[in-house]
Design a protein around this motif. Sequence first.
Motif, PDB file in Angstrom:
ATOM      1  N   VAL A 303       0.855  -1.198   0.000  1.00  0.00           N
ATOM      2  CA  VAL A 303       0.000   0.000   0.000  1.00  0.00           C
ATOM      3  C   VAL A 303       0.885   1.241   0.000  1.00  0.00           C
ATOM      4  N   PRO A 304       0.368   2.348  -0.560  1.00  0.00           N
ATOM      5  CA  PRO A 304       1.156   3.584  -0.551  1.00  0.00           C
ATOM      6  C   PRO A 304       1.371   4.075   0.886  1.00  0.00           C
ATOM      7  N   ASP A 305       2.554   4.573   1.147  1.00  0.00           N
ATOM      8  CA  ASP A 305       2.892   5.099   2.469  1.00  0.00           C
ATOM      9  C   ASP A 305       3.068   6.612   2.364  1.00  0.00           C
ATOM     10  N   GLU A 306       2.302   7.340   3.143  1.00  0.00           N
ATOM     11  CA  GLU A 306       2.325   8.801   3.029  1.00  0.00           C
ATOM     12  C   GLU A 306       3.640   9.426   3.485  1.00  0.00           C
ATOM     13  N   ASP A 307       4.245   8.836   4.496  1.00  0.00           N
ATOM     14  CA  ASP A 307       5.453   9.470   5.051  1.00  0.00           C
ATOM     15  C   ASP A 307       6.642   9.426   4.095  1.00  0.00           C
ATOM     16  N   THR A 308       6.775   8.313   3.372  1.00  0.00           N
ATOM     17  CA  THR A 308       7.950   8.160   2.508  1.00  0.00           C
ATOM     18  C   THR A 308       7.624   8.365   1.027  1.00  0.00           C
ATOM     19  N   GLY A 309       6.340   8.288   0.670  1.00  0.00           N
ATOM     20  CA  GLY A 309       5.956   8.369  -0.735  1.00  0.00           C
ATOM     21  C   GLY A 309       6.143   7.045  -1.461  1.00  0.00           C
ATOM     22  N   LEU A 310       6.699   6.040  -0.770  1.00  0.00           N
ATOM     23  CA  LEU A 310       6.950   4.730  -1.403  1.00  0.00           C
ATOM     24  C   LEU A 310       5.805   3.770  -1.066  1.00  0.00           C
ATOM     25  N   LEU A 311       5.806   2.588  -1.682  1.00  0.00           N
ATOM     26  CA  LEU A 311       4.901   1.526  -1.260  1.00  0.00           C
ATOM     27  C   LEU A 311       5.498   0.879  -0.018  1.00  0.00           C
ATOM     28  N   ARG A 312       4.613   0.313   0.822  1.00  0.00           N
ATOM     29  CA  ARG A 312       5.141  -0.370   2.000  1.00  0.00           C
ATOM     30  C   ARG A 312       4.433  -1.685   2.240  1.00  0.00           C
ATOM     31  N   LEU A 313       5.131  -2.549   2.966  1.00  0.00           N
ATOM     32  CA  LEU A 313       4.597  -3.842   3.395  1.00  0.00           C
ATOM     33  C   LEU A 313       4.749  -3.933   4.898  1.00  0.00           C
ATOM     34  N   THR A 314       3.949  -4.799   5.530  1.00  0.00           N
ATOM     35  CA  THR A 314       4.235  -5.143   6.926  1.00  0.00           C
ATOM     36  C   THR A 314       5.356  -6.188   6.894  1.00  0.00           C
TER      37      THR A 314
END
Length: 408
Positions: A303-314
């Motif tokens: 999912v997109p991550d607002e803090d980094t602008g990148l996609l993130r995973l758990t």
Amino acid sequence: MLSQAFVALLLATDVLATPLVQRNKPLITVPIARRVNATSARDLLKIDQARAKAFKNKPAAQPHHGTVSAAAATFGIPITNEAVNYAMTVGVGSPATTFSLLVDTGSSNTWVGADQANPFVVTSTSQDTGNLVAMLGEEFLDQLTLGDVVIENQSLGAALFSEGFSGVDGIIGLGPTDLTCGTLFPDEGDCIPTVTDNAFSQGLISEDIVGISFAPTTSLSDTNGEITFGGVDASKFTGDILFVPITSTSPSSEFVGIDQSITYGAAKTPILSSTSGITDTGTTLLLIASDALATYESVTGAVPDEDTGLLRLTPAQFSSLESLLFTIGGTSFEFTPNAQIWPRALNTAIGGTDDFVYLIVGDLGTDSGSGMDFINGMTFLERFYTVFDSGNSQFGIALSPSTNSTSN
Ligand SMILES: *[C@@H]1O[C@H](CO)[C@@H](O)[C@H](O)[C@H]1NC(C)=O
Ligand SMILES: *[C@@H]1O[C@H](CO)[C@@H](O)[C@H](O)[C@H]1NC(C)=O
Ligand SMILES: *[C@@H]1O[C@H](CO)[C@@H](O)[C@H](O)[C@H]1NC(C)=O
């Protein structure tokens, strides 16, 4: 052996040091430092996307000695990534002024003086041509020193103005010569021999090629790369180098462009069907067309991550992440789960936290079918040894000791 020891020493001391010259073979091997600027690293994706857009909006290459449009003459230096950069040291003039220059296969002019505190200095070897260069500088012909190898009569832009550069003095352009065509004024019909072209024509190297070695790192600053002018460094790759022609699809064909397809995981889910794009040392991330990225998000759960602008995973999602398979010239290259993530030790440098795993696969900003549907940036190039063979218009790729690294 001497060269390996020397590079190991450079790695240990973590400095931008003087290049190494191999006397027995006509090669020039230069160490490259990678630096992450933590204050601008939050904009990684935005900066890479702006660069991609500039590549696509560049006017088409001009014929040699033909008429050049005003648009071509105003195309400047591509946007550079301030957040993460790869730089080498060169000397200019005699006595030499030392500059730290971004290594860029996405452009082909070489220019200095971006940092006004370290300007171009006219010496006895400098020859002002009276031309202006598109990045708004003055053109000089001067000698350029890589280690103790001196390349004569190199066209250099001396910047009159620059923005968006910090910690570096300019660019050494390693891309195709045609990208220089139309960058001079008033000599708009001229193309400019690149540093590699001049080293080759002056007999300092025996082939018009560059070999590129980078490796992943968990440090903010690390001299963990190497460029070899005139050949390849056999200690930096394993197996054979696969060569493929530069793609004929525009606009990728104007750069170090290739054709590739991408699938995901054991099920070989298609992510990007065979299409054209580029490899680029001036881009940090692996950018793929928006429609391809949507498929990647759905198969990985990212999912997109607002803090980094990148996609993130758990971390749990990451443990089930599978490899991407890149098919280039009929051969599959495995891009492991660890290769798909930002080094976790540097999460906070990009505004992230230890709770997530951030992906270096990002959105190119346009759908596939554009003629430039991916950019294999540095995070891709860190995993393979690559070669830009300008003389034969081909690209080479081989596995490297970093291909399966789990250091991220
Ligand atoms: C030096 O390079 C310029 C182009 O960059 C070329 O026009 C000129 O002929 C070269 N001079 C010599 C002596 O090779
Ligand atoms: C890091 O980037 C910021 C701009 O985003 C710049 O002001 C600063 O000088 C850079 N730092 C270094 C060490 O390059
Ligand atoms: C990387 O690992 C794969 C297995 O996942 C193996 O087939 C391949 O040979 C390895 N590559 C290198 C360069 O070690």
